[in-house]
Design an enzyme around this catalytic site. Structure first.
Site, short mmCIF file in Angstrom:
data_model
loop_
_atom_site.label_atom_id
_atom_site.label_comp_id
_atom_site.label_asym_id
_atom_site.label_seq_id
_atom_site.Cartn_x
_atom_site.Cartn_y
_atom_site.Cartn_z
N TYR A 1 -2.15 -20.11 12.88
CA TYR A 1 -2.07 -21.11 11.97
C TYR A 1 -1.85 -20.87 10.79
O TYR A 1 -2.58 -20.25 10.13
CB TYR A 1 -2.94 -22.34 12.85
CG TYR A 1 -2.97 -23.71 11.55
CD1 TYR A 1 -1.62 -24.64 12.11
CD2 TYR A 1 -3.63 -24.06 10.65
CE1 TYR A 1 -1.60 -25.37 11.44
CE2 TYR A 1 -3.41 -25.42 9.94
CZ TYR A 1 -2.09 -26.25 9.85
OH TYR A 1 -1.68 -27.08 9.64
N ASP B 1 -2.59 -14.01 5.62
CA ASP B 1 -3.45 -15.52 5.44
C ASP B 1 -4.75 -15.39 5.93
O ASP B 1 -5.73 -15.67 7.28
CB ASP B 1 -2.41 -16.42 6.04
CG ASP B 1 -3.19 -18.01 6.36
OD1 ASP B 1 -4.50 -18.02 5.89
OD2 ASP B 1 -2.95 -18.48 7.25
N LYS C 1 -9.85 -23.36 1.87
CA LYS C 1 -11.96 -23.76 2.59
C LYS C 1 -12.96 -22.76 1.70
O LYS C 1 -12.65 -23.47 0.80
CB LYS C 1 -11.95 -22.73 4.38
CG LYS C 1 -10.60 -23.34 4.78
CD LYS C 1 -10.55 -22.84 6.24
CE LYS C 1 -9.52 -24.30 7.09
NZ LYS C 1 -8.33 -23.95 7.36
C1 LIG Z 1 -6.81 -24.19 7.41
C2 LIG Z 1 -6.40 -23.33 7.42
C3 LIG Z 1 -4.90 -23.52 6.70
C4 LIG Z 1 -4.37 -24.37 6.13
O1 LIG Z 1 -5.11 -25.24 5.25
P1 LIG Z 1 -5.34 -26.57 5.12
O2 LIG Z 1 -5.95 -26.91 3.53
O3 LIG Z 1 -5.77 -27.19 6.50
O4 LIG Z 1 -3.76 -27.23 4.39
C5 LIG Z 1 -3.93 -22.02 6.47
N1 LIG Z 1 -4.05 -21.15 7.23
C6 LIG Z 1 -5.33 -20.66 7.84
C7 LIG Z 1 -5.74 -18.96 8.50
C8 LIG Z 1 -6.37 -21.31 7.92
O5 LIG Z 1 -7.50 -21.31 8.58
#
Ligand SMILES: *Cc1c(COP(=O)(O)O)cnc(C)c1O
Length: 431
Positions: free
Chosen positions: A146, A241, A269
């Site tokens: 994701y 990511d 995060k």
């Molecule tokens: C949470 C997450 C996102 C998206 O971040 P948001 O702050 O919710 O837009 C993208 N990549 C990874 C791996 C994530 O865990």
């Protein structure tokens, strides 16, 4: 939780549904995957959440990752309060963004960095940059990873191996998904044949090096190494990511853990310490393609927000001062020791990386790809989730989401989880 109809939490959620679609600001919070009604939260402290009726929950979600210090940590409170007296936003360069960028550089080795306001924005911007640098359009992602909700990323695999994606959401134009290719994780052969066919057209590959948004699908280092080799050979940029794994699995994230350096990296995060922050960065030769130095446009009214920078900086400083990563690794080990025998006696397994954990609710080895997760796991999880919630223990409301530990958690919290899980699983097999 079956909130009784006279509760304040229930009333608030009824009102929420009248003014907010589904009553939530992000869909998974609505308990759609597990059923029931989510409690409305009014306060967090340490490892606990409290709902509008004063009910306490031992929290293993930690706001889905950011709260590595736990709820309302004093160092974050102080830093935010201090900044609050100086102003909340300036729309001009500020000291906090310099300090946080320098801190991230020190911890990870990233050469150059830009702040945004969410993980979604970070991956979206990093992908635009990679396309601008390479002059190519095609994007490769992996099923089960994701990267936020930008249009060209809301794509799921079609049938067959290397496939052009199909939109996984309504409202995504076909033209967007036509540039996105989706591969399975853990599969060097699929990777090799994709690059053999399309290598010179692929601008960028994005991957969660520690996939933690569809179970915890730990990858073999050999797979990640092969990915790095193929991207280098083909002039394709590689984005790690690390929005979840960054500052979670250690100070240098997955990049340091595997010793594989991506071209660009995204954070979110934890870097915001509980306030809305994302960041993307990488080698200066690539980052200098961004406006105002280069032709790739990217901007944000509240980017590098001073309050959020203060919270992020306090979080990273506290993690270092309190030997956070070491503490979390040993608490993670303790959790693994406690939960593994319980899960294994019920035909399930614990998967863990540092303070990230996930229960694989199926027999055999833990899966390494989204395709390896059995659909029956979601049914098993629903029961476990509600049994734990009734016992005052909050796991994520989906079988596919991971659990998080914070430095506010202790062995007694893990013991409570182990005992609660034991009880939940006994109940489940009695069904
Ligand atoms: C949470 C997450 C996102 C998206 O971040 P948001 O702050 O919710 O837009 C993208 N990549 C990874 C791996 C994530 O865990």
């Amino acid at each position: 939780m079956n909130a009784n109809t006279s509760s304040r939490s229930h009333d608030l959620f009824e009102r929420a549904q009248a003014v907010i679609p589904g009553g939530v600001s992000s869909p998974v919070r609505a308990f759609g995957a597990v059923g029931g009604e989510p409690p409305v939260i009014v306060r967090g402290a340490g490892s606990s959440l409290f709902d509008a009726d004063g009910r306490e929950y031992l929290d293993f979600v930690c706001s889905w990752g950011p709260l590595i210090l736990g709820h309302s940590h004093l160092s974050v409170q102080k830093a935010v309060a201090e900044q609050l007296t100086l102003g909340t936003t300036f729309g001009a360069p500020c000291e906090g963004e310099v300090l946080l960028a320098e801190e991230i550089q020190k911890l990870t080795g990233v050469e150059s960095l830009r702040f945004v306001s969410s993980g979604t924005e970070a991956t979206m911007s990093a992908i635009r940059l990679a396309r601008g640098v390479t002059g190519r359009d095609k994007l490769v992602k992996f099923s089960g990873c994701y990267h936020g909700h930008a249009d060209h990323l809301l794509v799921s695999a079609g049938s067959g191996l290397a496939t052009f994606g199909e939109a996984s959401s309504a409202g995504v134009p076909k033209a967007f998904t036509e540039c996105t290719l989706v591969l399975p994780l853990d599969d060097e052969a699929a990777l090799e044949s994709l690059f053999a066919e399309h290598g010179s057209e692929i601008a960028v590959v994005i991957i969660e090096p520690i996939p933690a948004n569809n179970g915890l699908l730990l990858q073999r280092p050999a797979f990640l190494k092969r990915l790095r080799e193929l991207t280098l050979e083909n002039g394709t940029l590689l984005i790690f990511d690390e929005v979840i794994s960054g500052f979670r699995v250690g100070q240098g994230g997955a990049w340091e853990l595997y010793g594989i350096e991506p071209d660009l990296v995204t954070y979110g995060k934890i870097v915001g310490g509980g306030l809305p922050v994302g960041a993307f960065g990488g080698k200066r030769e690539y980052m200098d393609h961004l406006a105002p130095l280069g032709p790739v446009y990217q901007a944000g009214t509240l980017s590098g927000n001073p309050l959020a920078m203060a919270a992020g900086l306090a979080t990273l400083n506290t993690l270092q001062k309190e030997k956070g990563w070491e503490k979390l690794e040993s608490l993670g080990q303790y959790l693994e020791e406690r939960l593994t025998p319980i899960l294994e006696s019920h035909d399930a397994k614990l998967v863990r990386q540092g303070s990230l954990f996930w229960m694989s609710l199926q027999s055999g080895d833990a899966p390494r790809s989204a395709e390896g997760i059995e659909a029956s796991a979601a049914d098993r999880y629903r029961h476990i989730f509600h049994s734990l919630l009734e016992q005052g223990i909050a796991l994520a409301p989906s079988a596919y989401e991971v659990g998080f530990l914070s430095i506010a958690h202790g062995e007694a919290d893990v013991d409570r989880l182990a005992e609660g899980l034991q009880k939940a699983l006994r109940g489940a097999s009695a069904h």
